[in-house]
Scaffold this motif. Structure first.
Motif, PDB file in Angstrom:
ATOM      1  N   LEU A 160       0.836  -1.207   0.000  1.00 35.80           N
ATOM      2  CA  LEU A 160       0.000   0.000   0.000  1.00 35.80           C
ATOM      3  C   LEU A 160       0.865   1.250   0.000  1.00 35.80           C
ATOM      4  CD1 LEU A 160      -2.910  -0.798   2.509  1.00 35.80           C
ATOM      5  CD2 LEU A 160      -3.141  -0.231   0.084  1.00 35.80           C
ATOM      6  N   ASN A 161       1.939   1.216   0.783  1.00 38.67           N
ATOM      7  CA  ASN A 161       2.817   2.379   0.881  1.00 38.67           C
ATOM      8  C   ASN A 161       3.543   2.651  -0.431  1.00 38.67           C
ATOM      9  OD1 ASN A 161       3.985   4.430   2.699  1.00 38.67           O
ATOM     10  ND2 ASN A 161       5.910   3.345   2.334  1.00 38.67           N
ATOM     11  N   ALA A 162       3.723   1.607  -1.243  1.00 32.71           N
ATOM     12  CA  ALA A 162       4.447   1.759  -2.510  1.00 32.71           C
ATOM     13  C   ALA A 162       3.576   2.386  -3.595  1.00 32.71           C
ATOM     14  CB  ALA A 162       4.955   0.400  -2.985  1.00 32.71           C
ATOM     15  N   ARG A 163       2.283   2.479  -3.356  1.00 35.61           N
ATOM     16  CA  ARG A 163       1.394   3.077  -4.352  1.00 35.61           C
ATOM     17  C   ARG A 163       1.586   4.587  -4.409  1.00 35.61           C
ATOM     18  NH1 ARG A 163      -4.442   0.148  -3.098  1.00 35.61           N
ATOM     19  NH2 ARG A 163      -3.823  -1.987  -3.659  1.00 35.61           N
ATOM     20  N   ALA A 164       1.120   5.193  -5.478  1.00 32.99           N
ATOM     21  CA  ALA A 164       1.184   6.649  -5.610  1.00 32.99           C
ATOM     22  C   ALA A 164       0.456   7.290  -4.442  1.00 32.99           C
ATOM     23  CB  ALA A 164       0.541   7.082  -6.932  1.00 32.99           C
ATOM     24  N   GLY A 165       1.113   8.227  -3.776  1.00 32.68           N
ATOM     25  CA  GLY A 165       0.503   8.886  -2.634  1.00 32.68           C
ATOM     26  C   GLY A 165       0.813   8.214  -1.315  1.00 32.68           C
ATOM     27  N   GLY A 166       1.448   7.036  -1.359  1.00 33.09           N
ATOM     28  CA  GLY A 166       1.828   6.354  -0.139  1.00 33.09           C
ATOM     29  C   GLY A 166       0.660   5.682   0.570  1.00 33.09           C
ATOM     30  N   HIS A 167       0.933   5.175   1.757  1.00 31.06           N
ATOM     31  CA  HIS A 167      -0.079   4.482   2.550  1.00 31.06           C
ATOM     32  C   HIS A 167      -1.157   5.480   2.987  1.00 31.06           C
ATOM     33  CE1 HIS A 167      -1.980   1.960   5.540  1.00 31.06           C
ATOM     34  NE2 HIS A 167      -1.204   0.948   5.191  1.00 31.06           N
ATOM     35  N   PRO A 168      -2.437   5.130   2.831  1.00 33.51           N
ATOM     36  CA  PRO A 168      -3.509   6.071   3.188  1.00 33.51           C
ATOM     37  C   PRO A 168      -3.489   6.506   4.648  1.00 33.51           C
ATOM     38  CG  PRO A 168      -4.377   3.860   2.752  1.00 33.51           C
ATOM     39  CD  PRO A 168      -2.976   3.888   2.251  1.00 33.51           C
ATOM     40  N   GLN A 169      -3.003   5.656   5.546  1.00 32.87           N
ATOM     41  CA  GLN A 169      -2.975   6.026   6.961  1.00 32.87           C
ATOM     42  C   GLN A 169      -2.016   7.176   7.222  1.00 32.87           C
ATOM     43  OE1 GLN A 169      -2.130   2.513   9.250  1.00 32.87           O
ATOM     44  NE2 GLN A 169      -4.207   1.703   9.035  1.00 32.87           N
ATOM     45  N   ARG A 170      -0.924   7.245   6.452  1.00 38.75           N
ATOM     46  CA  ARG A 170       0.019   8.345   6.633  1.00 38.75           C
ATOM     47  C   ARG A 170      -0.622   9.662   6.204  1.00 38.75           C
ATOM     48  NH1 ARG A 170       6.002   7.114   4.679  1.00 38.75           N
ATOM     49  NH2 ARG A 170       6.218   9.073   5.814  1.00 38.75           N
ATOM     50  N   ALA A 171      -1.351   9.617   5.088  1.00 39.56           N
ATOM     51  CA  ALA A 171      -2.033  10.821   4.619  1.00 39.56           C
ATOM     52  C   ALA A 171      -3.110  11.254   5.609  1.00 39.56           C
ATOM     53  CB  ALA A 171      -2.656  10.561   3.240  1.00 39.56           C
ATOM     54  N   GLU A 172      -3.795  10.285   6.182  1.00 40.28           N
ATOM     55  CA  GLU A 172      -4.844  10.597   7.163  1.00 40.28           C
ATOM     56  C   GLU A 172      -4.252  11.231   8.416  1.00 40.28           C
ATOM     57  OE1 GLU A 172      -6.685   6.829   7.685  1.00 40.28           O
ATOM     58  OE2 GLU A 172      -7.619   6.821   5.695  1.00 40.28           O
ATOM     59  N   LEU A 173      -3.099  10.713   8.861  1.00 43.30           N
ATOM     60  CA  LEU A 173      -2.439  11.290  10.030  1.00 43.30           C
ATOM     61  C   LEU A 173      -2.037  12.730   9.748  1.00 43.30           C
ATOM     62  CD1 LEU A 173      -1.054  11.190  12.804  1.00 43.30           C
ATOM     63  CD2 LEU A 173       0.977  10.242  11.653  1.00 43.30           C
ATOM     64  N   HIS A 174      -1.426  12.956   8.585  1.00 40.44           N
ATOM     65  CA  HIS A 174      -0.984  14.309   8.230  1.00 40.44           C
ATOM     66  C   HIS A 174      -2.164  15.272   8.178  1.00 40.44           C
ATOM     67  CE1 HIS A 174       1.710  17.303   6.512  1.00 40.44           C
ATOM     68  NE2 HIS A 174       0.759  17.589   5.632  1.00 40.44           N
ATOM     69  N   GLU A 175      -3.262  14.824   7.593  1.00 39.74           N
ATOM     70  CA  GLU A 175      -4.440  15.678   7.484  1.00 39.74           C
ATOM     71  C   GLU A 175      -5.021  15.988   8.860  1.00 39.74           C
ATOM     72  OE1 GLU A 175      -8.854  15.731   5.335  1.00 39.74           O
ATOM     73  OE2 GLU A 175      -7.495  14.045   5.028  1.00 39.74           O
ATOM     74  N   ALA A 176      -5.067  14.970   9.732  1.00 40.14           N
ATOM     75  CA  ALA A 176      -5.610  15.174  11.076  1.00 40.14           C
ATOM     76  C   ALA A 176      -4.760  16.176  11.862  1.00 40.14           C
ATOM     77  CB  ALA A 176      -5.681  13.845  11.817  1.00 40.14           C
ATOM     78  N   LEU A 177      -3.436  16.054  11.748  1.00 41.89           N
ATOM     79  CA  LEU A 177      -2.547  16.966  12.466  1.00 41.89           C
ATOM     80  C   LEU A 177      -2.669  18.398  11.943  1.00 41.89           C
ATOM     81  CD1 LEU A 177       0.668  14.767  12.758  1.00 41.89           C
ATOM     82  CD2 LEU A 177      -0.860  15.438  14.620  1.00 41.89           C
ATOM     83  N   SER A 178      -2.934  18.538  10.653  1.00 36.64           N
ATOM     84  CA  SER A 178      -3.034  19.877  10.069  1.00 36.64           C
ATOM     85  C   SER A 178      -4.253  20.637  10.555  1.00 36.64           C
ATOM     86  CB  SER A 178      -3.069  19.774   8.534  1.00 36.64           C
ATOM     87  OG  SER A 178      -4.278  19.176   8.099  1.00 36.64           O
ATOM     88  N   THR A 179      -5.233  19.925  11.096  1.00 39.34           N
ATOM     89  CA  THR A 179      -6.457  20.582  11.588  1.00 39.34           C
ATOM     90  C   THR A 179      -6.368  20.905  13.079  1.00 39.34           C
ATOM     91  OG1 THR A 179      -7.559  18.478  12.123  1.00 39.34           O
ATOM     92  CG2 THR A 179      -7.822  19.329   9.874  1.00 39.34           C
ATOM     93  N   MET A 180      -5.283  20.494  13.720  1.00 35.99           N
ATOM     94  CA  MET A 180      -5.142  20.683  15.165  1.00 35.99           C
ATOM     95  C   MET A 180      -4.240  21.863  15.472  1.00 35.99           C
ATOM     96  SD  MET A 180      -4.627  16.646  16.095  1.00 35.99           S
ATOM     97  CE  MET A 180      -4.291  16.961  17.830  1.00 35.99           C
ATOM     98  N   ASP A 181      -4.290  22.298  16.711  1.00 42.00           N
ATOM     99  CA  ASP A 181      -3.405  23.358  17.166  1.00 42.00           C
ATOM    100  C   ASP A 181      -1.963  22.928  17.013  1.00 42.00           C
ATOM    101  OD1 ASP A 181      -1.762  24.558  19.684  1.00 42.00           O
ATOM    102  OD2 ASP A 181      -3.299  25.987  19.017  1.00 42.00           O
ATOM    103  N   ALA A 182      -1.102  23.871  16.644  1.00 42.47           N
ATOM    104  CA  ALA A 182       0.299  23.558  16.360  1.00 42.47           C
ATOM    105  C   ALA A 182       1.015  22.945  17.556  1.00 42.47           C
ATOM    106  CB  ALA A 182       1.032  24.810  15.905  1.00 42.47           C
ATOM    107  N   ALA A 183       0.559  23.238  18.780  1.00 43.19           N
ATOM    108  CA  ALA A 183       1.221  22.716  19.975  1.00 43.19           C
ATOM    109  C   ALA A 183       0.728  21.327  20.346  1.00 43.19           C
ATOM    110  CB  ALA A 183       0.983  23.669  21.144  1.00 43.19           C
ATOM    111  N   ALA A 184      -0.321  20.866  19.681  1.00 41.71           N
ATOM    112  CA  ALA A 184      -0.892  19.564  20.025  1.00 41.71           C
ATOM    113  C   ALA A 184      -0.077  18.433  19.399  1.00 41.71           C
ATOM    114  CB  ALA A 184      -2.333  19.496  19.541  1.00 41.71           C
ATOM    115  N   SER A 185      -0.034  17.307  20.100  1.00 38.61           N
ATOM    116  CA  SER A 185       0.615  16.082  19.616  1.00 38.61           C
ATOM    117  C   SER A 185       2.036  16.330  19.077  1.00 38.61           C
ATOM    118  CB  SER A 185      -0.234  15.433  18.512  1.00 38.61           C
ATOM    119  OG  SER A 185      -1.539  15.170  18.964  1.00 38.61           O
ATOM    120  N   PRO A 186       2.931  16.869  19.911  1.00 37.51           N
ATOM    121  CA  PRO A 186       4.283  17.187  19.427  1.00 37.51           C
ATOM    122  C   PRO A 186       5.069  15.969  18.944  1.00 37.51           C
ATOM    123  CG  PRO A 186       4.180  17.302  21.815  1.00 37.51           C
ATOM    124  CD  PRO A 186       2.780  17.191  21.345  1.00 37.51           C
TER     125      PRO A 186
END
Length: 222
Positions: A160-186
């Motif tokens: 899954l990670n080798a596909r274009a765009g990488g593993h969907p869970q990594r993209a989901e994590l990045h998206e979730a972090l982008s919606t949170m306060d910058a100090a959250a989940s360091p």
């Protein structure tokens, strides 16, 4: 022309078609574009001749995947004198490598009686090493099941990670972090920023080390 076409094509029984011939033809084709019609064309038979033996594209991919798995696992050898730790690693590594080698068809492996039978011989040998080391048969079977489950999960994650765009869970994590306060989940942010991946050889080795150390501790506990 119609007479030539009629002579060329026929139903599965009348043309002597069987699953082995279908698999042999399917192996020559790209799994991403594999279709019943493509296999029929490669064999020079009517589409209905193929569907007599296998239903649709998914059925073809399952047949191809099971054949690939069985052929590769049948040659897996556990050397005489192998200790149980090495045996578990060999079982897991073989499973992982076979699944990775299956590529696009990995999700179609169904582990039916034929595929399970291919894994019985190496599993029996490793089971014997575990029992000889002091594990009871129930724990030994669970240990083999655990390392094969880890191998399957790791292989599918790598693919899954080798596909274009990488593993969907990594993209989901990045998206979730982008919606949170910058100090959250360091901690997670540092991992995300570093592009850390759990879909590599080091992760697989880590997984097996944890399992084996846990089993060693269990064996040492009275």
């Amino acid at each position: 022309m119609d007479e030539v076409r009629a002579a060329r094509r026929g139903r599965g029984v009348s043309v002597g078609l069987d699953r082995d011939r279908i698999v042999a033809a399917a192996r020559t084709l790209d799994p991403d574009t594999l279709t019943v019609q493509a296999v029929a064309d490669a064999l020079g038979v009517d589409r209905k001749a193929v569907t007599y033996h296998v239903s649709g594209r998914d059925g073809l991919l399952e047949l191809l995947a099971d054949d690939a798995f069985t052929a590769r696992f049948e040659v897996v050898e556990i050397p005489v004198g192998t200790d149980w730790q090495t045996g578990l690693r060999l079982i897991a590594s073989s499973m992982r490598d076979i699944l990775l080698g299956s590529g696009a068809i990995v999700s179609h492996i169904r582990f039916d009686p034929s595929t399970r039978a291919a894994a019985l011989h190496p599993a029996e040998i490793v089971l014997g090493t575990l029992v000889a080391a002091g594990f009871d048969e129930t724990v030994a079977v669970r240990a083999i099941a655990l390392v094969t489950d880890v191998a399957m999960a790791h292989a599918r994650g790598v693919l899954l990670n080798a596909r274009a765009g990488g593993h969907p869970q990594r993209a989901e994590l990045h998206e979730a972090l982008s919606t949170m306060d910058a100090a959250a989940s360091p901690h997670l942010r540092r991992i995300d920023d570093a592009g850390f991946s759990t879909f590599d050889e080091e992760q697989f080795a880590f997984d097996l080390d944890v399992i084996i150390r846990g089993l060693e501790a269990r064996l040492a506990t009275p």
